[in-house]
Design an enzyme around this catalytic site. Structure first.
Site, PDB file in Angstrom:
ATOM      1  N   ILE A  14       0.854  -1.188   0.000  1.00 37.42           N
ATOM      2  CA  ILE A  14       0.000   0.000   0.000  1.00 37.42           C
ATOM      3  C   ILE A  14       0.889   1.237   0.000  1.00 37.42           C
ATOM      4  O   ILE A  14       1.343   1.693   1.039  1.00 37.42           O
ATOM      5  CB  ILE A  14      -0.985  -0.001   1.185  1.00 37.42           C
ATOM      6  CG1 ILE A  14      -1.909  -1.222   1.082  1.00 37.42           C
ATOM      7  CG2 ILE A  14      -1.824   1.281   1.189  1.00 37.42           C
ATOM      8  CD1 ILE A  14      -2.981  -1.307   2.144  1.00 37.42           C
ATOM      9  N   HIS A  15       1.181   1.718  -1.207  1.00 41.26           N
ATOM     10  CA  HIS A  15       1.955   2.953  -1.366  1.00 41.26           C
ATOM     11  C   HIS A  15       0.959   4.083  -1.623  1.00 41.26           C
ATOM     12  O   HIS A  15      -0.229   3.936  -1.335  1.00 41.26           O
ATOM     13  CB  HIS A  15       2.992   2.806  -2.502  1.00 41.26           C
ATOM     14  CG  HIS A  15       2.395   2.363  -3.804  1.00 41.26           C
ATOM     15  ND1 HIS A  15       1.906   3.252  -4.735  1.00 41.26           N
ATOM     16  CD2 HIS A  15       2.166   1.128  -4.316  1.00 41.26           C
ATOM     17  CE1 HIS A  15       1.434   2.583  -5.773  1.00 41.26           C
ATOM     18  NE2 HIS A  15       1.573   1.292  -5.543  1.00 41.26           N
ATOM     19  N   ALA A  16       1.376   5.209  -2.136  1.00 40.71           N
ATOM     20  CA  ALA A  16       0.524   6.402  -2.233  1.00 40.71           C
ATOM     21  C   ALA A  16      -0.785   6.192  -2.994  1.00 40.71           C
ATOM     22  O   ALA A  16      -1.849   6.547  -2.499  1.00 40.71           O
ATOM     23  CB  ALA A  16       1.316   7.557  -2.861  1.00 40.71           C
TER      24      ALA A  16
ATOM     25  N   ALA B 123      -3.164   3.733  -1.181  1.00 41.50           N
ATOM     26  CA  ALA B 123      -3.592   4.361   0.077  1.00 41.50           C
ATOM     27  C   ALA B 123      -4.661   5.405  -0.204  1.00 41.50           C
ATOM     28  O   ALA B 123      -5.649   5.519   0.521  1.00 41.50           O
ATOM     29  CB  ALA B 123      -2.398   4.984   0.796  1.00 41.50           C
TER      30      ALA B 123
ATOM     31  N   GLU C 271      -4.062  -3.012  -9.585  1.00 41.99           N
ATOM     32  CA  GLU C 271      -2.694  -2.829 -10.090  1.00 41.99           C
ATOM     33  C   GLU C 271      -2.163  -4.015 -10.881  1.00 41.99           C
ATOM     34  O   GLU C 271      -1.176  -3.897 -11.567  1.00 41.99           O
ATOM     35  CB  GLU C 271      -1.724  -2.539  -8.932  1.00 41.99           C
ATOM     36  CG  GLU C 271      -1.960  -1.179  -8.317  1.00 41.99           C
ATOM     37  CD  GLU C 271      -0.846  -0.779  -7.378  1.00 41.99           C
ATOM     38  OE1 GLU C 271      -0.238  -1.653  -6.730  1.00 41.99           O
ATOM     39  OE2 GLU C 271      -0.577   0.430  -7.298  1.00 41.99           O
TER      40      GLU C 271
END
Length: 88
Positions: free
Chosen positions: A14-16, A19, A87
């Site tokens: 969970i990156h930018a 998130a 993703e």
């Protein structure tokens, strides 16, 4: 109170971007929504709090909601994590 535990499966965790999507989804609900992982509990409607947890692939998280639409909130967020945030 409703809660569900799920493991993060997308490669980058969970990156930018994920998130941001998680917070946008959580804020659609009236219930208080929290995210638990690594012994910490944070407000799931705060991108800074989620980013500070450093959630990577393989991390087990628990989504907790309390309020009038808690079941719907937990299901929507669990489905989002299960979809790998679109993703992969």
């Amino acid at each position: 109170m409703t809660q569900e535990t799920i493991t993060i499966e997308n490669k980058t965790g969970i990156h930018a971007r994920p998130a941001s999507i998680f917070v946008q989804t959580a804020t659609k609900f009236k219930s208080k929504v929290q995210l638990q992982a690594k012994g910490k509990t944070v407000d799931a409607k705060s991108i800074l709090m989620i980013m500070s947890m450093g959630l990577v692939k393989g991390t087990e998280i628990t989504i907790v909601a309390d309020g009038p639409d808690e079941a719907e909130a937990v299901k929507a967020l669990k489905d989002l994590v299960a979809s790998k945030f679109g993703e992969e």
